[in-house]
Scaffold this motif. Structure first.
Motif, PDB file in Angstrom:
ATOM      1  N   TRP A  49      35.425  46.060  35.775  1.00 13.61           N
ATOM      2  CA  TRP A  49      36.049  45.037  36.624  1.00 13.61           C
ATOM      3  C   TRP A  49      35.490  45.112  38.041  1.00 13.61           C
ATOM      4  O   TRP A  49      35.190  44.084  38.654  1.00 13.61           O
ATOM      5  CB  TRP A  49      37.574  45.202  36.647  1.00 13.61           C
ATOM      6  N   LEU A  50      35.337  46.327  38.574  1.00  9.31           N
ATOM      7  CA  LEU A  50      34.802  46.484  39.927  1.00  9.31           C
ATOM      8  C   LEU A  50      33.386  45.917  40.023  1.00  9.31           C
ATOM      9  O   LEU A  50      33.043  45.236  40.999  1.00  9.31           O
ATOM     10  CB  LEU A  50      34.817  47.951  40.342  1.00  9.31           C
ATOM     11  N   ALA A  51      32.549  46.199  39.025  1.00 13.34           N
ATOM     12  CA  ALA A  51      31.175  45.684  39.027  1.00 13.34           C
ATOM     13  C   ALA A  51      31.183  44.159  38.984  1.00 13.34           C
ATOM     14  O   ALA A  51      30.446  43.499  39.731  1.00 13.34           O
ATOM     15  CB  ALA A  51      30.396  46.260  37.845  1.00 13.34           C
ATOM     16  N   TRP A  52      32.017  43.591  38.115  1.00 18.09           N
ATOM     17  CA  TRP A  52      32.122  42.134  38.014  1.00 18.09           C
ATOM     18  C   TRP A  52      32.618  41.548  39.326  1.00 18.09           C
ATOM     19  O   TRP A  52      32.038  40.594  39.859  1.00 18.09           O
ATOM     20  CB  TRP A  52      33.067  41.772  36.853  1.00 18.09           C
ATOM     21  N   HIS A  53      33.672  42.111  39.877  1.00 19.67           N
ATOM     22  CA  HIS A  53      34.263  41.574  41.101  1.00 19.67           C
ATOM     23  C   HIS A  53      33.307  41.657  42.285  1.00 19.67           C
ATOM     24  O   HIS A  53      33.190  40.705  43.059  1.00 19.67           O
ATOM     25  CB  HIS A  53      35.571  42.303  41.425  1.00 19.67           C
ATOM     26  N   LEU A  54      32.614  42.770  42.448  1.00 22.20           N
ATOM     27  CA  LEU A  54      31.711  42.862  43.601  1.00 22.20           C
ATOM     28  C   LEU A  54      30.584  41.844  43.484  1.00 22.20           C
ATOM     29  O   LEU A  54      30.164  41.250  44.489  1.00 22.20           O
ATOM     30  CB  LEU A  54      31.200  44.285  43.823  1.00 22.20           C
ATOM     31  N   ALA A  55      30.114  41.600  42.270  1.00 21.12           N
ATOM     32  CA  ALA A  55      29.079  40.581  42.077  1.00 21.12           C
ATOM     33  C   ALA A  55      29.636  39.183  42.316  1.00 21.12           C
ATOM     34  O   ALA A  55      28.992  38.354  42.974  1.00 21.12           O
ATOM     35  CB  ALA A  55      28.499  40.691  40.669  1.00 21.12           C
ATOM     36  N   ARG A  56      30.836  38.930  41.818  1.00 21.82           N
ATOM     37  CA  ARG A  56      31.450  37.600  41.993  1.00 21.82           C
ATOM     38  C   ARG A  56      31.732  37.310  43.459  1.00 21.82           C
ATOM     39  O   ARG A  56      31.484  36.197  43.924  1.00 21.82           O
ATOM     40  CB  ARG A  56      32.739  37.489  41.175  1.00 21.82           C
ATOM     41  N   GLN A  57      32.255  38.303  44.202  1.00 21.90           N
ATOM     42  CA  GLN A  57      32.569  38.023  45.602  1.00 21.90           C
ATOM     43  C   GLN A  57      31.294  37.740  46.390  1.00 21.90           C
ATOM     44  O   GLN A  57      31.275  36.841  47.228  1.00 21.90           O
ATOM     45  CB  GLN A  57      33.416  39.139  46.241  1.00 21.90           C
ATOM     46  N   GLU A  58      30.231  38.474  46.118  1.00 19.15           N
ATOM     47  CA  GLU A  58      28.970  38.214  46.823  1.00 19.15           C
ATOM     48  C   GLU A  58      28.409  36.859  46.428  1.00 19.15           C
ATOM     49  O   GLU A  58      28.012  36.061  47.290  1.00 19.15           O
ATOM     50  CB  GLU A  58      27.960  39.321  46.526  1.00 19.15           C
ATOM     51  N   ASP A  59      28.396  36.576  45.146  1.00 11.69           N
ATOM     52  CA  ASP A  59      27.880  35.311  44.637  1.00 11.69           C
ATOM     53  C   ASP A  59      28.622  34.131  45.259  1.00 11.69           C
ATOM     54  O   ASP A  59      28.014  33.194  45.789  1.00 11.69           O
ATOM     55  CB  ASP A  59      28.020  35.305  43.112  1.00 11.69           C
ATOM     56  N   THR A  60      29.942  34.191  45.224  1.00 13.21           N
ATOM     57  CA  THR A  60      30.766  33.088  45.727  1.00 13.21           C
ATOM     58  C   THR A  60      30.574  32.871  47.223  1.00 13.21           C
ATOM     59  O   THR A  60      30.421  31.741  47.680  1.00 13.21           O
ATOM     60  CB  THR A  60      32.249  33.374  45.414  1.00 13.21           C
ATOM     61  N   GLN A  61      30.575  33.959  47.967  1.00 12.12           N
ATOM     62  CA  GLN A  61      30.494  33.821  49.420  1.00 12.12           C
ATOM     63  C   GLN A  61      29.098  33.418  49.898  1.00 12.12           C
ATOM     64  O   GLN A  61      28.972  32.640  50.842  1.00 12.12           O
ATOM     65  CB  GLN A  61      30.961  35.108  50.094  1.00 12.12           C
ATOM     66  N   VAL A  62      28.058  33.915  49.253  1.00  8.79           N
ATOM     67  CA  VAL A  62      26.698  33.515  49.639  1.00  8.79           C
ATOM     68  C   VAL A  62      26.467  32.051  49.260  1.00  8.79           C
ATOM     69  O   VAL A  62      25.895  31.288  50.047  1.00  8.79           O
ATOM     70  CB  VAL A  62      25.639  34.455  49.021  1.00  8.79           C
ATOM     71  N   ALA A  63      26.952  31.632  48.097  1.00  8.92           N
ATOM     72  CA  ALA A  63      26.826  30.221  47.710  1.00  8.92           C
ATOM     73  C   ALA A  63      27.545  29.321  48.719  1.00  8.92           C
ATOM     74  O   ALA A  63      27.013  28.276  49.132  1.00  8.92           O
ATOM     75  CB  ALA A  63      27.379  29.998  46.306  1.00  8.92           C
ATOM     76  N   ALA A  64      28.735  29.715  49.133  1.00  8.90           N
ATOM     77  CA  ALA A  64      29.488  28.921  50.112  1.00  8.90           C
ATOM     78  C   ALA A  64      28.778  28.884  51.460  1.00  8.90           C
ATOM     79  O   ALA A  64      28.806  27.864  52.156  1.00  8.90           O
ATOM     80  CB  ALA A  64      30.895  29.488  50.276  1.00  8.90           C
ATOM     81  N   LEU A  65      28.142  29.961  51.818  1.00 16.82           N
ATOM     82  CA  LEU A  65      27.438  30.055  53.097  1.00 16.82           C
ATOM     83  C   LEU A  65      26.328  29.015  53.198  1.00 16.82           C
ATOM     84  O   LEU A  65      26.091  28.450  54.266  1.00 16.82           O
ATOM     85  CB  LEU A  65      26.858  31.460  53.235  1.00 16.82           C
ATOM     86  N   VAL A  66      25.663  28.760  52.080  1.00 15.86           N
ATOM     87  CA  VAL A  66      24.538  27.817  52.088  1.00 15.86           C
ATOM     88  C   VAL A  66      24.866  26.496  51.398  1.00 15.86           C
ATOM     89  O   VAL A  66      23.996  25.638  51.262  1.00 15.86           O
ATOM     90  CB  VAL A  66      23.277  28.451  51.447  1.00 15.86           C
ATOM     91  N   GLY A 107      27.797  46.757  29.715  1.00 18.94           N
ATOM     92  CA  GLY A 107      27.504  47.006  31.116  1.00 18.94           C
ATOM     93  C   GLY A 107      26.189  46.404  31.587  1.00 18.94           C
ATOM     94  O   GLY A 107      26.045  46.046  32.761  1.00 18.94           O
ATOM     95  N   GLU A 108      25.232  46.294  30.684  1.00 19.72           N
ATOM     96  CA  GLU A 108      23.934  45.746  31.080  1.00 19.72           C
ATOM     97  C   GLU A 108      24.042  44.307  31.562  1.00 19.72           C
ATOM     98  O   GLU A 108      23.287  43.884  32.436  1.00 19.72           O
ATOM     99  CB  GLU A 108      22.915  45.872  29.945  1.00 19.72           C
ATOM    100  N   VAL A 109      24.986  43.542  30.995  1.00 20.86           N
ATOM    101  CA  VAL A 109      25.144  42.161  31.451  1.00 20.86           C
ATOM    102  C   VAL A 109      25.692  42.135  32.884  1.00 20.86           C
ATOM    103  O   VAL A 109      25.329  41.262  33.677  1.00 20.86           O
ATOM    104  CB  VAL A 109      26.012  41.327  30.476  1.00 20.86           C
ATOM    105  N   LEU A 110      26.533  43.097  33.235  1.00 15.84           N
ATOM    106  CA  LEU A 110      27.038  43.180  34.610  1.00 15.84           C
ATOM    107  C   LEU A 110      25.915  43.532  35.581  1.00 15.84           C
ATOM    108  O   LEU A 110      25.825  42.966  36.674  1.00 15.84           O
ATOM    109  CB  LEU A 110      28.156  44.226  34.702  1.00 15.84           C
TER     110      LEU A 110
END
Length: 178
Positions: A49-66, A107-110
């Protein structure tokens, strides 16, 4: 004397996350990825969950930034991962029961998803100018949040979560945690 560029510092900070995430996740079986420690009768977050969440938060916020699309959606990662949440979910505000529903194919997909997110983040940051970094992206704070401050927040969140995942990996013990 050489000047240190803000862009280079951001790229260095974000560049530290991928190998740490891979070390925390790689080689774990499904049970280890989903194991949640219990403290005072309350279950915490799992490595997966932590791996998924850290990727999702970065993905979402960088996408919103641009103003762009998330890697999660564009790359079909929701279907590939098997994560049971709505495609828009990213983990913020989830209850312990919602976190407990987390599942993933492996885990490899994460790791692969985060690698794709990281590549996008590097691409976005590398194209930014000083004026881009100084752009106000959120006026609801005092002082207003600039793109640079938002990126620092994103990498700080990722570093904290990857540290939590590494700590949990250590708690698992055994040869798979080396």
């Amino acid at each position: 004397m050489e000047t240190v560029r803000t862009i280079d510092l951001l790229l260095d900070a974000f560049g530290r996350i991928p190998p740490l995430l891979a070390d925390a996740v790689r080689g774990l079986d499904r049970a280890a990825l989903l194991w949640r420690p219990e403290v005072d009768g309350r279950q915490g977050n799992s490595i997966g969950w932590l791996a998924w969440h850290l990727a999702r938060q970065e993905d979402t916020q960088v996408a919103a930034l641009v103003g762009g699309e998330e890697v999660w959606r564009a790359g079909g990662w929701h279907a590939r991962s098997g994560v049971p949440y709505d495609e828009a979910a990213m983990g913020y505000g989830m209850t312990t029961d919602e976190v407990g529903r987390f599942d993933v194919t492996d885990g490899e997909v994460l790791i692969a998803y985060y690698d794709a997110v990281h590549a996008r983040t590097v691409e976005v940051i590398a194209r930014m100018s000083d004026a881009d970094l100084a752009r106000i992206v959120d006026r609801s704070w005092d002082p207003p949040v600039t793109a640079a401050v938002r990126l620092v927040s994103v990498v700080d969140d990722a570093a904290q979560h990857v540290g939590q995942a590494a700590y949990l990996r250590g708690l698992l013990g055994g040869p798979e945690a080396d």
